[in-house]
Design a protein around this motif. Structure first.
Motif, mmCIF file in Angstrom:
data_model
loop_
_atom_site.group_PDB
_atom_site.id
_atom_site.type_symbol
_atom_site.label_atom_id
_atom_site.label_comp_id
_atom_site.label_asym_id
_atom_site.label_seq_id
_atom_site.Cartn_x
_atom_site.Cartn_y
_atom_site.Cartn_z
ATOM 1 N N GLU A 58 -8.616 1.918 -15.789
ATOM 2 C CA GLU A 58 -7.667 1.215 -14.941
ATOM 3 C C GLU A 58 -6.263 1.745 -15.186
ATOM 4 O O GLU A 58 -5.932 2.171 -16.297
ATOM 5 N N SER A 115 -3.966 -2.010 -8.161
ATOM 6 C CA SER A 115 -4.643 -0.739 -8.437
ATOM 7 C C SER A 115 -6.162 -0.920 -8.447
ATOM 8 O O SER A 115 -6.677 -2.028 -8.631
ATOM 9 N N ASP A 116 -6.869 0.170 -8.242
ATOM 10 C CA ASP A 116 -8.326 0.150 -8.209
ATOM 11 C C ASP A 116 -8.900 0.695 -9.516
ATOM 12 O O ASP A 116 -8.307 1.559 -10.169
ATOM 13 N N SER A 136 0.828 -1.205 0.000
ATOM 14 C CA SER A 136 0.000 0.000 0.000
ATOM 15 C C SER A 136 0.862 1.255 0.000
ATOM 16 O O SER A 136 0.584 2.217 -0.727
#
Length: 620
Positions: free
Chosen positions: A263, A282-283, A21
């Motif tokens: 994305e 990744s989100d 993170s």
């Protein structure tokens, strides 16, 4: 996680998760705007692909008070090809500067690092600064106040080496260079693309040098809006694309509009091939349903295809008694480090195939004012040539095409042909040219006129730029049609919206105008495949060239095609190759190009052969 995991295992997993993170946050940067999704959802305008067309469209949108989002999967501007630019682009940038000042005032306009207002037109060109070997970023940020980005054209030359009445003939036409405007004048912006493309090129610059100030201007707006804690007018997502899996990226709604989800991606060279994959961890970012979106991602757009869009070959009747056929040609391009300077030089020459049939080969040499590192030279390939190592006797007939030996022999044939032809348009000795450093190429590519049937792909979306249609490469007409033509149609759309025109009517008209601009571009560029006179010299100059050569401007070359089809099996074309620089070591040629000989190359060759024969006889 299995039931046998210990407390230490759980702690280690937690530490690893926290580490990933933190690395992801570090990668995104510390600036708030790189992490925030403020201003992203349901924008007024969404640009998928940030080439010249969509960058200009975004600028028009912001200048008209619209909230915009831009998405680019390739990161920073990169395209190193050189453009020959019509002056309309300069006038359009001046209009954008004017509209931005009127709408937002000085406090709402991006500034250079020295505090001065950032003017797109002044970065592009100014009569108070000069063009040279420049770094665009230094001009944009205000560290270089002596130069502008584009180079002006000082030499316009056309070499006509076609045979006449069975004999070699050389006619060199030197035309007066176009005078650049003293200042941007919006009243001089032409709305008819055919008029724009029939006019002469006035400026020259690399594609990324033009795209860089447009992109930086938008990014500066984004940063200043976040710094002022207000709704951002612009959001830019580099290294992003519409989600690729299934229909998760472009979701068609029940009313015909499209929702877009993007994305983050990473690029890698995977076993010699450029691959893009979703960034691990990744989100997905939901852009929502934009009021209008534009897909301008180059000639081959996966996003456009997913929405049902397709390009089709354009057939043209060239009035050569062969009926309608697809307009296409093959060229070899390379970027060398020698001083072509502010020059636009074209050459056309007769070339005779094995059966004695005559065709015309076209070549172009483009430089940049006072820059020894820019020499883009493109040469056309005759249709009968295949660069086949087996036919040339360089490898055995049973040699596999996948072997290094086969490919190396193919590359050697391509390089030898290119050097021979490039030397002719440059007026240099071939052995001298072979010493010059080559940054890119020689690369074989194909030009084919293609266009879609309708630029509208959704109730709220269109395709533009090369994604909708493309024609002849050598004239920079595709870039001009997109940046000057298509982009300005977005301005007309936003103006129509301000006047109360309903979105359905306005978007329909936008798509129709994009198609009209492309049709004008293809109509003008079609002549480049068979006729002699180049379009980017200007229609009036073309008549002077035709008069000088005493060969009708409507004369047509013959056409073949067999060799071209065979070449396609030898070396597939890949657009990502424009991003792969291959350095061929050599010297930087800083001298001016030699004066052009007044004699046709075949005449000089015959003279040299006659001299050699006399020398041999004298020795005997």
């Amino acid at each position: 996680m299995s039931s046998s995991c210990t407390l230490l295992d759980v702690v280690n997993v937690k530490r690893y998760t926290d580490y990933c993170s933190s690395r992801r946050t570090s990668r995104l940067g510390d600036a708030e705007h790189t992490k925030s999704l403020k201003g992203v959802k349901d924008p007024d305008f969404l640009a998928l692909g940030l080439g010249g067309t969509n960058l200009m469209a975004m600028l028009w949108a912001v200048a008209m008070g619209r909230r915009t989002v831009g998405v680019e999967m390739r990161g920073e501007p990169f395209l190193g090809v050189h453009w020959n630019i019509r002056e309309d682009l300069y006038h359009q940038l001046g209009l954008i500067d004017q509209l931005m000042l009127e709408r937002y005032g000085e406090e709402g306009i991006p500034r250079r690092d020295d505090g001065a207002i950032l003017s797109l037109a002044d970065c592009f060109y100014s009569s108070k600064t000069t063009g040279s070997n420049i770094r665009p970023e230094e001009i944009i940020d205000g560290y270089d106040t002596d130069h502008h980005i584009v180079g002006t054209i000082h030499h316009v030359e056309f070499i006509d080496d076609r045979y006449k009445n069975g004999r070699p003939q050389r006619v060199i036409t030197e035309l007066p260079p176009p005078l650049p405007p003293l200042f941007p004048d919006p009243s001089k912006i032409r709305s008819n693309m055919e008029d724009v493309l029939d006019g002469p090129s006035t400026f020259q610059a690399s594609a990324f040098s033009i795209q860089a100030p447009l992109r930086r201007y938008l990014e500066k707006i984004e940063r200043m809006d976040f710094a002022a804690d207000r709704m951002p007018r612009v959001r830019v997502f580099a290294n992003h694309r519409a989600v690729q899996e299934g229909s998760d990226g472009l979701i068609r709604q029940s009313d015909g509009r499209v929702q877009v989800r993007i994305e983050e991606i990473m690029e890698m060279d995977y076993k010699g091939t450029l691959k893009r994959i979703r960034m691990p961890g990744s989100d997905i970012i939901d852009i929502g349903v934009p009021k209008l979106f534009s897909i301008a991602e180059g000639a081959h757009s996966y996003d456009a295809e997913r929405l049902g869009f397709a390009q089709y070959d354009v057939k043209v009747d060239h009035r050569d008694c062969q009926g309608s056929r697809v307009a296409q040609a093959d060229y070899v391009a390379a970027l060398m480090e020698l001083l072509v300077d502010g020059r636009l030089r074209r050459r056309i020459a007769s070339h005779f195939g094995p059966d004695g049939s005559e065709s015309w080969l076209r070549q172009i040499a483009v430089g940049h004012e006072d820059d020894t590192e820019v020499a883009w030279v493109l040469v056309e390939v005759p249709d009968y040539m295949t660069f086949c190592p087996v036919e040339a006797g360089l490898v055995a007939s049973d040699t596999c095409k996948e072997t290094p030996q086969y490919f190396a022999a193919h590359q050697m044939l391509l390089y030898d042909f290119y050097m021979e032809q490039a030397a002719l348009v440059l007026g240099m000795k071939e052995h001298e040219l072979r010493k010059v450093e080559m940054v890119y190429g020689p690369k074989l590519f194909t030009l084919v006129e293609r266009m879609g049937k309708d630029a509208r792909v959704a109730r709220n979306g269109v395709v533009a730029g090369d994604t909708f249609g493309n024609g002849h490469f050598m004239t920079s007409g595709g870039a001009m049609a997109g940046m000057i033509g298509h982009s300005s149609r977005f301005l007309s759309h936003f103006e129509a919206q301000n006047e109360g025109v309903d979105p359905e009517t306005s978007i329909r008209n936008l798509a129709d105008q994009i198609k009209k601009d492309t049709e004008a571009w293809l109509k003008v560029s079609a002549t480049e495949f068979t006729q002699a006179i180049p379009i980017n010299f200007g229609a009036e100059r073309g008549l002077k060239i035709a008069a000088a050569s005493e060969i009708s401007k409507d004369a047509r070359a013959s056409a073949m095609g067999k060799g071209r089809r065979e070449r396609k099996g030898l070396l597939p074309l890949d657009a990502s190759d424009w991003r792969r620089l291959f350095l061929r070591n050599g010297i930087v040629y800083t001298k001016n190009l030699p004066s052009l000989s007044r004699f046709h190359p075949d005449v000089l060759k015959m003279q040299n052969e006659a001299t050699a024969i006399l020398e041999v006889r004298a020795r005997l």
